[in-house]
Structure formats: structure tokens, C-alpha cells
Write an enzyme that holds these catalytic residues in place. Structure first.
Site, PDB file in Angstrom:
ATOM      1  N   SER A   1       0.818  -1.218   0.000  1.00 18.09           N
ATOM      2  CA  SER A   1       0.000   0.000   0.000  1.00 18.09           C
ATOM      3  C   SER A   1       0.849   1.265   0.000  1.00 18.09           C
ATOM      4  CB  SER A   1      -0.959  -0.038   1.193  1.00 18.09           C
ATOM      5  OG  SER A   1      -1.847   1.043   1.173  1.00 18.09           O
TER       6      SER A   1
ATOM      7  N   ASP B   1      -3.313   6.227  -3.122  1.00 11.30           N
ATOM      8  CA  ASP B   1      -2.151   5.651  -2.440  1.00 11.30           C
ATOM      9  C   ASP B   1      -1.555   4.566  -3.321  1.00 11.30           C
ATOM     10  OD1 ASP B   1      -4.104   3.713  -2.109  1.00 11.30           O
ATOM     11  OD2 ASP B   1      -3.373   3.096  -0.140  1.00 11.30           O
TER      12      ASP B   1
ATOM     13  N   ASP C   1      -1.539   1.325  -3.597  1.00 16.37           N
ATOM     14  CA  ASP C   1      -2.284   0.185  -4.161  1.00 16.37           C
ATOM     15  C   ASP C   1      -3.699   0.558  -4.582  1.00 16.37           C
ATOM     16  OD1 ASP C   1      -3.246   0.453  -1.555  1.00 16.37           O
ATOM     17  OD2 ASP C   1      -3.562  -1.698  -1.295  1.00 16.37           O
TER      18      ASP C   1
ATOM     19  N   ARG D   1      -2.685   5.844  20.623  1.00 17.74           N
ATOM     20  CA  ARG D   1      -2.899   4.414  20.364  1.00 17.74           C
ATOM     21  C   ARG D   1      -1.585   3.814  19.873  1.00 17.74           C
ATOM     22  NH1 ARG D   1      -3.445   3.877  14.765  1.00 17.74           N
ATOM     23  NH2 ARG D   1      -4.077   1.700  14.991  1.00 17.74           N
ATOM     24  N   PRO D   2      -1.359   2.535  20.174  1.00 17.87           N
ATOM     25  CA  PRO D   2      -0.129   1.897  19.696  1.00 17.87           C
ATOM     26  C   PRO D   2      -0.203   1.633  18.202  1.00 17.87           C
ATOM     27  CG  PRO D   2      -1.511   0.283  20.813  1.00 17.87           C
ATOM     28  CD  PRO D   2      -2.200   1.610  20.967  1.00 17.87           C
ATOM     29  N   SER D   3       0.905   1.788  17.510  1.00 16.42           N
ATOM     30  CA  SER D   3       0.981   1.418  16.096  1.00 16.42           C
ATOM     31  C   SER D   3       0.742  -0.075  15.943  1.00 16.42           C
ATOM     32  CB  SER D   3       2.363   1.784  15.539  1.00 16.42           C
ATOM     33  OG  SER D   3       2.580   1.157  14.297  1.00 16.42           O
ATOM     34  N   GLY D   4       0.179  -0.465  14.819  1.00 12.81           N
ATOM     35  CA  GLY D   4      -0.020  -1.892  14.557  1.00 12.81           C
ATOM     36  C   GLY D   4       1.199  -2.565  13.955  1.00 12.81           C
TER      37      GLY D   4
ATOM     38  N   ARG E   1       1.085   6.418  18.462  1.00 15.13           N
ATOM     39  CA  ARG E   1       0.563   7.493  17.618  1.00 15.13           C
ATOM     40  C   ARG E   1      -0.251   8.462  18.477  1.00 15.13           C
ATOM     41  NH1 ARG E   1       2.157   6.122  12.747  1.00 15.13           N
ATOM     42  NH2 ARG E   1       2.333   3.918  12.171  1.00 15.13           N
TER      43      ARG E   1
END
Length: 542
Positions: A65, A277, A279, A497-500, A506
Site C-alpha cells: 500500500s 495511495d 495500491d 494508540r499503539p501502532s499496529g 501514535r
């Protein structure tokens, strides 16, 4: 078992580096392309099992992506074109991380748990983006399908939403459309032509659109589509993959995060522009005003335009059905207030990740969902689609015209997943029908100034959230600190929130002024750094 002998033999050609661990996240697996060969082979195996399990065709898309060109990734597509079901995400992670001598054991365990009949035929569609690594990695996927005696169809270079579309078409026996790129183009172009034929006397200036293709697959496919628009939309394509690096200083993610136009686009004041973006499943719009100020119309603005258009059509058609807009915590507070207070629409908030939004949107007759990053679509219930068909057949005059607009809107939207090409055509049709400029669209409501930052931490898992990621429950004291900082700023709002995908947290903040939003984002970043195990130097003020 003969099939497993073939798996053993072929897996030796795609060995897993000892100790390497990867996680199937919201967008599948995604990392540097050099670390993915074994994962691709095993996702081919898993797709063959999933196909037998569902007695349906499964898709496998090779893409990363909006990530840099040296990265790649893979995600599986379920029978109706939706994201892979969560239970099978766990299987994907287990299979990808199994050491070489445990691969067959994990495979057998999945087969036993799901009671999979290995005599059932397996069918898998495979697609890839334009990255230099994609050809090699998609071959590894095909090796995996073949190793479990599955049948595969390699669609080659396609956008992610095109492959989602093809899977859905195949599994609905053509009811959703023809399972080919040509079928995809035909369905969208026909619906777009039918929508815009109701718009008289559009000038060439009103038809002009500048498109940044992110030097990716979306640019390649849009180039195929443009000549067939027959002058109904005049597209100037930039960052078209003929030169320039994929996603480098261009593309929807760059424009959204940097809040500026991509490098290489020849944009004049007032020009209507959009960016895909890498993709082709995200889109954002933007323009520059006479004073040179950049204006971004992101997923929130897109959701607002589409939902207000559809609600007006429902009202005019006399259809009393439930409709909602699904957002994440990243949605600008002004958009939420406008949708709820002015448009009187139901607004739902859910966790980040389109699979979460898609699931909630399915609860309504019309579910409009967009992440702020521009990834989104609209879902329509079977009940609504049948009512529209009946209206087109049984009514006349104005009511039939409105029903026809609704029918073609449904056909133009790729309901399987966010689709930059489909969304672009719908937006352009709505602007034409309503006689709106991009400036008038932008003026529907004014975004609160906002800022997104990230903080490096030693372990992102220390951050746990609740309330659709709008509140933290750990580490202790962090939410209280955020609440105290928010209170200092007019119209302040912030969450973390935590990044995945990486060990960062973030941070999002918005407030009445940009200066205040920037200050709040920095203050919250400091709180995260101090309470959640920040690494490196303390975050510096913007």
C-alpha cells in the site's frame, strides 16, 4: 500424505529465517520485501485451506500500500471481497511464524480445528502491485497454492480493490459483476455515464481533475480507464509511475500527513486535485486558494459529501431506511458535529482499521465509512437494493429519476473495500449533479486544526485502549495526564494508540487553533514518552 510431501518439498525453496516473528495486522503482513518469501508461500497454503473451508474462491493480494517501495506485504480476501475473518488472521500469524520443522504440524492443526476436507477443490485469485519485489513474491504465493493442489488464477498487476471486486464477482456467480478488469471498468463507467448524463451544460473547466497516482498501480489502471471516459471527466495524471519512486513525496498518505501537495503535480490556484495511495484503495482531495493556502479534503470530508447526497436522494425517493456514518477516533470533531447536529445522521465510532468500520457499516441499510486517511466506501443492504429496483420499475417522473440516481450510485460504489478509482468517480458525479465546486464542498464545515505525531517506545504493547481507542487504560496515569492537558485548550481533544506495525505510539490532537493543536500534541507526546517507556531523546516542540 502425498499433498504434505509436496508442501515439505516446496517449503524448502521458501525457508523461514530462524527466529523471525511477524504479525498479521489490520493490513495483513507488511515489512521489508527481503523478509517475506516464506510468508508468501505460507499464505498461498493458507488461502488454499480457506478456500476449501468456505467452498469459495479466496483472494491473495501482494502489496504494501502506502509503505516505501522497498517494503511489501500480503493480505487475504474472504469470499464476499471482505477482509479475512479474525480467527483466520490468528492462523495466518501462526503459520507464518512456525519454524521450518513445525510447519506441517501447524498446517495439520488448522485443518483439524476447521474440519477441512482436503478433497474439496480450492480456488485462489492472486494479484500484485508494481513494486519490483511483487513479481517474485506473488510467485511464492502461487507455489503455496499449488503445493496444496489448489487452482489459481494470476491477475497480475491490479489494484487491491480490483482484486477484492473480482473475488466478490466470482463468488456471487456474476451477480455483482464480471470477474475481470474489463468487467470492473464496464460496471463503473456505465454507472458514471448514467449519473452524469443528468447534468446539462458542464464546461471543460468543471470536468478537469488533476490526479496524483503515487507512482503506483492506481496510476497504471487509471491510465487504462481515462480514454474510455469519453470526455465526461478530463483527467491530468501526475506521479504516473513512468518516473519517480512509489509513494515518495506523493500519494494520499504523504498529502494527508504533510498537509501539502505532492512533488511533481502542476497545481494552480483553484484546481481540483486528488491523490491515490500505492495500491489504489485510498483517496484524498485538495486544492490551493488564491493566497496559496493548501486545503485538504480527507476521508471525513468525503464521507460527509457522499452521505449528505445519499440522504437527500433517500428523502426525495420517500424511502424511510436507516443510515449511518462510521468513523474512527481520527475523524475531525467538526465533521462529527456536522453529521449529527446538522444532517441528523447516526454516527458510530469504532477502532482504527477498515475491517472494524466495515463490520459496523453492515448493520445499516446504508453504511458510509471512511477513515480520515481516505480509505472507505459505502455498504447497501439487500433490502435497500430491492426497494430501489422496485422504484425504478414501478414509479415515474421525478421519483423514478431519483431512484435511477440511487441505482447508479450503488453500481458505481465498490462495496467490497475502499477504492480510489470508484470513490473518485462517485465524488466527481456528486459534485457535477449538485453543481458544486471543490471550494463549496470544503465549506460545508470547517475542520478543527489538528496534528498527528508519533513517539518511539521500547514496547508499544504497554499502551492499552478502550472506547474505540479514544481512552487509555494503561499505563497508569496516562489518561489522567491527557485529560488534564486537553482541559488547557479550547475545543481540545487528544488520544493515543499503539501502532499496529512498529514500536511507536501514535498521538492525535485537535484544538481551536493550529498553534494550540500543535502544543497539545507535543504535551501529550511528552506524557507518553515519560509514562510509556519512550526511547531516544524527549520529543521536541514543533
Amino acid at each position: 500424505m502425498a499433498q504434505f510431501e509436496e508442501v515439505s518439498k516446496k517449503s524448502e525453496l521458501h525457508p523461514k529465517p530462524v527466529g523471525m516473528v511477524q504479525q498479521y495486522g489490520t493490513a495483513g503482513f507488511r515489512t521489508h520485501a527481503d523478509h517475506l518469501d516464506h510468508v508468501m508461500f505460507r499464505m498461498g497454503l493458507l488461502a488454499a485451506l480457506r478456500s476449501r473451508n468456505t467452498k469459495a474462491t479466496i483472494g491473495v493480494m501482494v502489496t504494501a500500500s502506502h509503505n516505501p517501495e522497498e517494503d511489501n506485504g500480503v493480505k487475504l480476501i474472504d469470499p464476499m471481497g471482505e477482509m479475512l475473518t479474525p480467527v483466520w488472521e490468528v492462523y495466518a500469524t501462526r503459520l507464518a511464524n512456525a519454524e521450518q520443522d513445525h510447519l506441517l504440524t501447524v498446517l495439520e492443526d488448522i485443518i483439524e480445528k476447521e474440519s477441512i476436507d482436503l478433497t474439496q477443490e480450492a480456488h485462489v485469485f492472486v494479484g500484485k502491485d508494481t513494486r519490483s519485489s511483487s513479481a517474485r513474491l506473488s510467485e511464492a504465493v502461487l507455489d503455496g497454492v499449488t503445493a496444496l493442489r489448489g487452482h489459481s488464477k494470476d491477475y497480475g498487476l491490479v489494484t487491491t480493490p480490483q482484486l477484492h471486486y473480482m473475488v466478490c464477482c466470482c463468488n456471487t456467480q456474476g451477480e455483482y459483476g464480471q470477474a475481470s478488469v474489463e468487467g470492473y471498468y464496464h460496471k463503473l463507467l456505465q454507472a458514471f455515464a448514467e449519473l452524469t448524463k443528468y447534468v446539462p451544460n458542464r464546461t471543460d473547466d468543471q470536468k478537469c481533475l488533476l490526479v496524483d497516482g503515487a507512482n503506483g498501480i492506481g496510476a497504471l489502471k487509471l491510465r487504462e480507464l481515462v480514454p474510455r471516459l469519453q470526455g465526461e471527466l478530463l483527467v491530468s495524471l501526475f506521479c504516473d509511475s513512468t518516473s519517480g519512486k512509489l509513494n515518495h513525496q506523493c500519494g494520499a498518505d504523504f498529502v494527508k500527513v504533510q498537509q501539502k501537495s505532492p512533488k511533481g503535480i502542476d497545481m494552480k490556484a483553484g484546481d481540483r486535485c486528488c491523490s491515490f495511495d500505492g495500491d489504489g484503495d485510498r483517496i484524498v482531495y485538495y486544492y490551493s486558494d488564491a493566497e496559496g493556502h493548501f486545503h485538504l479534503l480527507d476521508g471525513d470530508k468525503i464521507a460527509t459529501l457522499i452521505s449528505t447526497f445519499l440522504k437527500e436522494l433517500l428523502t426525495q425517493a420517500g424511502l424511510d431506511l436507516n443510515m449511518a456514518v462510521v468513523q474512527t477516533a481520527y475523524a475531525n470533531g467538526s465533521s462529527t458535529r456536522y453529521l449529527q447536529d446538522t444532517m441528523k445522521l447516526i454516527v458510530k465510532c469504532t477502532k482504527t482499521g477498515v475491517k472494524h468500520l466495515h463490520h459496523v457499516a453492515q448493520e445499516f441499510d446504508i453504511g458510509v465509512y471512511f477513515e480520515a486517511n481516505g480509505h472507505g466506501t459505502v455498504l447497501f443492504s439487500k433490502v435497500l437494493e430491492e426497494k430501489i429496483r422496485q422504484l425504478c420499475k414501478d414509479s415515474d417522473g421525478e421519483r423514478r429519476r431519483v431512484a435511477t440516481l440511487l441505482k447508479n450510485s450503488v453500481d458505481l460504489i465498490n462495496q467490497t473495500v475502499g477504492d480510489a478509482i470508484s470513490d473518485m468517480l462517485l465524488i466527481e458525479a456528486i459534485l457535477a449533479i449538485r453543481g458544486m465546486t471543490v471550494q463549496q464542498w470544503d465549506a460545508i464545515y470547517t475542520d478543527l486544526p489538528n496534528r498527528q505525531l508519533k513517539v518511539k517506545v521500547s514496547d508499544r504493547r504497554v499502551i492499552e485502549t478502550t472506547d474505540a481507542e479514544r481512552k487509555t487504560v494503561s499505563p497508569a496515569g496516562l489518561q489522567e495526564a491527557i485529560d488534564g492537558l486537553v482541559e488547557k485548550h479550547r475545543q481540545g481533544r487528544s488520544f493515543v494508540r499503539p501502532s499496529g506495525t512498529e514500536d511507536v505510539v501514535r498521538v492525535y490532537a485537535e484544538a481551536e487553533t493550529q498553534e494550540s493543536a500543535d502544543a497539545l500534541a507535543h504535551e501529550v507526546s511528552l506524557a507518553v514518552y515519560r509514562l510509556a517507556g519512550g526511547v531516544g531523546g524527549e520529543p521536541k516542540p514543533l
